[in-house]
Design a protein around this motif. Sequence first.
Motif, PDB file in Angstrom:
ATOM      1  N   SER A  28      -0.038   7.325  -2.557  1.00 53.60           N
ATOM      2  CA  SER A  28       1.092   7.444  -1.638  1.00 53.60           C
ATOM      3  C   SER A  28       0.949   6.430  -0.506  1.00 53.60           C
ATOM      4  O   SER A  28      -0.159   6.103  -0.087  1.00 53.60           O
ATOM      5  N   ASN A  29       2.079   5.934  -0.025  1.00 55.10           N
ATOM      6  CA  ASN A  29       2.103   5.127   1.195  1.00 55.10           C
ATOM      7  C   ASN A  29       3.460   5.325   1.859  1.00 55.10           C
ATOM      8  O   ASN A  29       4.194   6.252   1.507  1.00 55.10           O
ATOM      9  N   ASN A  30       3.810   4.436   2.793  1.00 60.77           N
ATOM     10  CA  ASN A  30       5.065   4.631   3.524  1.00 60.77           C
ATOM     11  C   ASN A  30       6.305   4.352   2.674  1.00 60.77           C
ATOM     12  O   ASN A  30       7.421   4.626   3.113  1.00 60.77           O
ATOM     13  N   ARG A  31       6.117   3.827   1.461  1.00 63.70           N
ATOM     14  CA  ARG A  31       7.264   3.566   0.586  1.00 63.70           C
ATOM     15  C   ARG A  31       7.557   4.728  -0.355  1.00 63.70           C
ATOM     16  O   ARG A  31       8.708   4.949  -0.724  1.00 63.70           O
ATOM     17  N   SER A  71       5.688   8.589  -2.376  1.00 66.86           N
ATOM     18  CA  SER A  71       4.565   9.481  -2.659  1.00 66.86           C
ATOM     19  C   SER A  71       4.041   9.219  -4.062  1.00 66.86           C
ATOM     20  O   SER A  71       4.720   8.599  -4.893  1.00 66.86           O
ATOM     21  N   PRO A  77       0.161   2.314  -5.036  1.00 68.62           N
ATOM     22  CA  PRO A  77       0.437   1.046  -4.367  1.00 68.62           C
ATOM     23  C   PRO A  77      -0.730   0.045  -4.392  1.00 68.62           C
ATOM     24  O   PRO A  77      -0.672  -0.956  -3.683  1.00 68.62           O
ATOM     25  N   SER A  78      -1.756   0.265  -5.167  1.00 71.40           N
ATOM     26  CA  SER A  78      -2.849  -0.694  -5.292  1.00 71.40           C
ATOM     27  C   SER A  78      -2.481  -1.798  -6.282  1.00 71.40           C
ATOM     28  O   SER A  78      -1.415  -1.766  -6.902  1.00 71.40           O
TER      29      SER A  78
END
Length: 266
Positions: A237-240, A242, A198-199
């Motif tokens: 990984s983030n809340n959207r 893995s 996600p960066s």
Amino acid sequence: MKILQYYKPTNLEDAYQELLKDDNNLIIGGGAWLRLTNKVINKAIDLELLSNNKIMTTNTDYEIGNLVTLKEVEDHEGLKRLMSGILPKAISKIMGESIRNIATLSGSIMGKYSFSDVITPLLVMNTRLVFYKQGEVSLEDFLHTKKSPKDILLKILIKKEVGTGYFHKVQKTSLDFAVINLAITKGSKIDIAIGARPSIALKPVKAIEYINKAEKIDELIIDETVIHVLNEIKLGSNNRASDEYRKELVKVYLKRGLNEVMTDEN
């Protein structure tokens, strides 16, 4: 977002000097994405009186002014034909039309947002930025700087190049940010960018070198390129999603995109 003071300069030098006075002074574009942050802006510098809201065409480039909205780029007939229209296609996936009528292309670039759907295709379209003081800088060099420069972005240059393109965005809903996005172009060479990792979007330089050195691009070369990309580009990984899920998405859509740009060329 909290704005303490609001200022409309009457010339560029005035705007630039105000920008330098305080680290918390900021040039305001459309402001759509700033509203998502917790920034405290000492002085918001509005360039409305100095606006360049035109998309110009030269023999070599499309020149997009600093206050051109995403919707205006999305609707531009010339850009719809450039590299299979990947930039307008990417913009069409961003939120709703009301947001695209507010957000500017320049603001979307200057914010260096990790979720950006426009930076990814722009990275593979030979994009340069023209600043008031720095002059012309490649988009890739701009993104590699840790901190955005204290300067005013005047326009974005996108080179006219014959070729094909592919953009794909995976999102949970039509109004959500990307889980992953990727862009590929095939002009004088193949170019690849992966975004929302996600960066912020990156180009897998070694993988791009590998596929462009191949005498013939077949399924084996494409499969090897996908492996090179996954080894080179860090996914998180983030809340959207893995990192494992993002890896599987990149495998599928990168291979599909490479096949598509090669097929379209033929």
